[in-house]
Motif scaffolding. Structure first.
Motif, PDB file in Angstrom:
ATOM      1  N   THR A 141      45.497  38.786  31.005  1.00  0.00           N
ATOM      2  CA  THR A 141      45.671  37.682  32.049  1.00  0.00           C
ATOM      3  C   THR A 141      46.030  38.462  33.264  1.00  0.00           C
ATOM      4  OG1 THR A 141      46.311  36.331  30.461  1.00  0.00           O
ATOM      5  CG2 THR A 141      46.672  35.698  32.681  1.00  0.00           C
ATOM      6  N   PHE A 142      45.287  38.014  34.494  1.00  0.00           N
ATOM      7  CA  PHE A 142      45.819  38.647  35.841  1.00  0.00           C
ATOM      8  C   PHE A 142      46.979  37.922  36.445  1.00  0.00           C
ATOM      9  CE2 PHE A 142      41.424  39.888  35.332  1.00  0.00           C
ATOM     10  CZ  PHE A 142      41.383  41.113  35.450  1.00  0.00           C
ATOM     11  N   ALA A 143      47.686  38.496  37.372  1.00  0.00           N
ATOM     12  CA  ALA A 143      48.420  37.796  38.277  1.00  0.00           C
ATOM     13  C   ALA A 143      47.330  37.058  39.123  1.00  0.00           C
ATOM     14  CB  ALA A 143      49.280  38.713  39.187  1.00  0.00           C
ATOM     15  N   PRO A 144      47.499  35.613  39.357  1.00  0.00           N
ATOM     16  CA  PRO A 144      46.563  34.786  40.113  1.00  0.00           C
ATOM     17  C   PRO A 144      46.291  35.528  41.268  1.00  0.00           C
ATOM     18  CG  PRO A 144      48.751  33.704  39.756  1.00  0.00           C
ATOM     19  CD  PRO A 144      48.865  34.748  38.962  1.00  0.00           C
ATOM     20  N   LEU A 145      45.022  35.194  41.896  1.00  0.00           N
ATOM     21  CA  LEU A 145      44.526  35.733  43.266  1.00  0.00           C
ATOM     22  C   LEU A 145      45.233  34.890  44.446  1.00  0.00           C
ATOM     23  CD1 LEU A 145      42.267  37.796  44.083  1.00  0.00           C
ATOM     24  CD2 LEU A 145      40.717  35.849  43.728  1.00  0.00           C
ATOM     25  N   ASN A 148      41.133  32.272  46.878  1.00  0.00           N
ATOM     26  CA  ASN A 148      39.666  32.441  46.437  1.00  0.00           C
ATOM     27  C   ASN A 148      38.828  32.829  47.414  1.00  0.00           C
ATOM     28  OD1 ASN A 148      39.280  29.804  47.479  1.00  0.00           O
ATOM     29  ND2 ASN A 148      38.473  28.978  45.671  1.00  0.00           N
ATOM     30  N   TRP A 219      38.846  38.741  37.951  1.00  0.00           N
ATOM     31  CA  TRP A 219      40.106  38.597  38.907  1.00  0.00           C
ATOM     32  C   TRP A 219      40.102  37.315  39.426  1.00  0.00           C
ATOM     33  CZ3 TRP A 219      41.532  41.613  44.069  1.00  0.00           C
ATOM     34  CH2 TRP A 219      42.954  41.277  44.338  1.00  0.00           C
ATOM     35  N   ASN A 220      38.956  36.555  39.754  1.00  0.00           N
ATOM     36  CA  ASN A 220      38.854  35.280  40.278  1.00  0.00           C
ATOM     37  C   ASN A 220      39.313  34.241  39.053  1.00  0.00           C
ATOM     38  OD1 ASN A 220      38.438  33.352  42.459  1.00  0.00           O
ATOM     39  ND2 ASN A 220      36.323  33.119  41.495  1.00  0.00           N
ATOM     40  N   TRP A 221      38.761  34.653  37.959  1.00  0.00           N
ATOM     41  CA  TRP A 221      39.020  33.499  36.703  1.00  0.00           C
ATOM     42  C   TRP A 221      40.584  33.885  36.529  1.00  0.00           C
ATOM     43  CZ3 TRP A 221      34.227  35.740  33.661  1.00  0.00           C
ATOM     44  CH2 TRP A 221      32.963  34.885  33.883  1.00  0.00           C
ATOM     45  N   SER A 222      41.095  34.769  36.826  1.00  0.00           N
ATOM     46  CA  SER A 222      42.667  35.075  36.554  1.00  0.00           C
ATOM     47  C   SER A 222      42.725  35.492  35.192  1.00  0.00           C
ATOM     48  CB  SER A 222      43.387  34.161  36.849  1.00  0.00           C
ATOM     49  OG  SER A 222      43.581  33.088  35.980  1.00  0.00           O
ATOM     50  N   TYR A 223      41.741  35.689  34.239  1.00  0.00           N
ATOM     51  CA  TYR A 223      42.048  36.313  32.987  1.00  0.00           C
ATOM     52  C   TYR A 223      40.335  36.851  32.601  1.00  0.00           C
ATOM     53  CZ  TYR A 223      39.862  32.473  30.604  1.00  0.00           C
ATOM     54  OH  TYR A 223      39.122  31.587  29.865  1.00  0.00           O
TER      55      TYR A 223
END
Lengths: 318, 253
Positions: A141-145, A148, A219-223
């Motif tokens: 899981t990414f830190a949210p963008l 968008n 990254w955009n999906w955040s995971y």
């Protein structure tokens, strides 16, 4: 005249797309993000498969590799996103070099190549799903963008870049060599074209661009997880869109990706239960009716219009 | 201008087998520069196989191929081309999706000695080559719209454009009608006379080979049956036997 008109039209569309986010809703932004993604993917697929004739059924493997390279470097290694993107270009490039040195150096049949690529995509998916250190089947899981718009502009740039690259290659000597390879690989080889180098270069280029797209989308999906990163639908969509639009042409994949994204979106919101069936049927009808793709329809219409115009212009002279 | 212009093609003890099938064995010859050398023999004699070996399309099982003293075996077909060996195919394999001019341009851009040519110069040169073979009026037509003989001539033009020192022609006249034969033979002669290119020529029309070639190599069942001037080859008993059978040979002898 016509080329100049086309250039102005393209410049106009790009200008509108650049300023569009000031008015568009976030729903529209995310729709455009997906359109740009498909343009970049279909265009990248076309750079290798469309221009060499080696249809790949598993080019999405580089989407997954790019997504994971970005995730591992930014989430686990805490690299700067720019370094993450560099890795998301480098790892697919190395992957393509390795795969290409096995698959493209010998005279493998085109059909085998297509299937083998599909197999490699599935192998990659399974391997990634079984590595605990990178989240196995749960993914990362990414830190949210922050916004968008990052994805919007990144993918818009990528879509334009891929298309411009296709145009530049088609105009070049290298592009002429690729058309020769597409026509007859053995004849191309005895005419002095290093066919392996040509195919490898396009394969690597295609992999890099698809890898970057995968990184941005993840990254955009955040995971990211193995089943979305290496989803076969990614491989098939880019192929179908490029073929639908017009294989081997510059604008074909763009048209194919735009038309099909709109259709997909329209059908999935209006008839969610059956949209994939209708979508598939539409693709079949177009490909059977017009194997050259949407761009061929456009060309035929244009020629008819031009024909009428020149006929009208000639008549008074007679 | 061309330092290796007089490079000879030398083949020594050349052989190839595919599994248990021997396609060519113990073949040795020297292609004297500046000659038109005919390669003849019945179907399956190994003529096209020989061309495929020389151009690197097949790897030889035994023997060596030297061109101007440089070994060709082990090179890829594109490297062989850039070393100065041009070729055409029996069935005619120009790039069908390209125009005649583009076919020739590919040869110019990728062939031997392909130093960066300005696009305008390359186009002019390509038109000259098409003029040389008499196809200038079809320069901008896609090759797929040309007839068989025109397509094969385009292929010849493409091979010329790679600046070969030796040109291997695999049945360039196959499929031509009688009226098209003579102009095509004239092109082959002019390739040697005016462009100073050695020619090796496979053909089934014996009359043409006998009249045009200075030297003939006859293959049969993958082996060299005879070699020499057309007169010598015509008088050879083994050749007569291979072509006309035992009876014909003794009848003539």
């Amino acid at each position: 005249m016509r080329d100049a008109a086309a250039k102005w039209a393209i410049a106009g569309v790009v200008a509108v797309l650049l300023v569009l986010p000031w008015w568009a809703s976030s729903y529209h932004i995310s729709f455009f993000v997906s359109v740009f993604m498909y343009v970049a993917l279909a265009g990248s697929w076309n750079l290798f498969s469309g221009m060499t004739g080696y249809a790949s059924l598993g080019q999405g493997i580089f989407f997954g590799i790019g997504a994971y390279a970005f995730a591992v470097s930014t989430v686990l290694l805490k690299w700067h996103p720019l370094a993450g993107f560099a890795l998301a270009a480098a790892v697919p490039a190395i992957g393509a070099l390795l795969l290409g040195s096995v698959l493209l150096t010998t005279r493998i049949r085109v059909a085998y190549f297509a299937i083998v690529m599909l197999g490699f995509n599935e192998i990659a998916k399974t391997i990634v799903a079984n590595i605990k250190e990178i989240g196995s089947s749960h993914g990362l899981t990414f830190a949210p963008l922050a916004s968008n718009l990052v994805a919007y502009y990144f993918l818009l740039g990528l879509a334009i870049g891929v298309t411009a690259l296709a145009y530049a290659i088609k105009q070049s000597r290298w592009g002429l060599g690729l058309r020769a390879i597409l026509a007859d690989e053995v004849a191309a080889e005895v005419t002095g074209i290093g066919t392996v180098a040509h195919k490898m270069a396009m394969f690597v280029l295609s992999a890099i661009l698809i890898g970057l797209t995968g990184a941005m989308i993840a990254w955009n999906w955040s995971y990211v997880d193995p089943y979305m990163a290496f989803d076969l639908a990614v491989s098939f969509d880019m192929l179908v869109m490029a073929v639908f639009g017009g294989v081997g042409t510059v604008m074909g994949p763009v048209l194919g990706a735009v038309v099909m994204s709109v259709l997909k979106e329209g059908l999935s919101t209006t008839i969610p239960q059956f949209h994939t069936i209708i979508f598939g049927a539409l693709v079949l009808v177009l490909i059977i009716w017009c194997p050259g793709g949407v761009i061929q329809v456009v060309d035929v219409l244009r020629r008819r219009l031009q024909g009428r115009r020149t006929r009208v212009a000639r008549e008074p002279a007679k | 201008m061309n330092p290796n212009r007089d490079a000879a093609l030398e083949v020594g003890d050349l052989g190839v087998h595919f599994g248990g099938v021997v396609a060519l064995r113990n073949l040795s010859f020297r292609a004297v520069p500046g000659k038109i050398i005919g390669v003849m023999g019945p179907n399956g004699a190994g003529k096209t196989t020989l061309f495929n070996l020389i151009t690197g399309v097949y790897r030889p099982s035994t023997g060596k191929i030297l061109f101007g003293g440089m070994p060709l075996q082990g090179l890829s077909p594109s490297q062989v081309c850039r070393a100065g060996v041009g070729r055409t195919f029996q069935s005619g394999r120009p790039f069908a999706n390209l125009t005649a001019l583009e076919n020739v341009l590919v040869g110019l851009y990728y062939g031997a000695d392909a130093r960066r040519m300005r696009a305008a110069d390359a186009k002019r040169r390509a038109r000259e080559i098409l003029e040389f073979v008499g196809l200038e009026k079809h320069a901008d037509r896609p090759v797929s719209s040309l007839n068989l003989s025109e397509r094969k001539i385009v292929e010849m033009a493409r091979a010329i454009a790679t600046r070969p020192r030796i040109l291997l022609l695999d049945e360039p006249l196959a499929g031509f009608n009688p009226l098209e034969l003579e102009p095509a033979v004239r092109i082959v002669r002019r390739i040697r006379d005016e462009l100073d290119v050695t020619v090796m020529w496979i053909e089934h029309i014996m009359k043409v080979l006998m009249e045009t070639c200075e030297h003939l190599i006859v293959l049969d069942h993958g082996e060299k049956l005879a070699e020499g001037s057309p007169g010598e080859v015509a008088a050879d008993r083994a050749v007569a036997q291979a072509y006309f059978g035992k009876k014909g040979a003794t009848g003539r002898g």
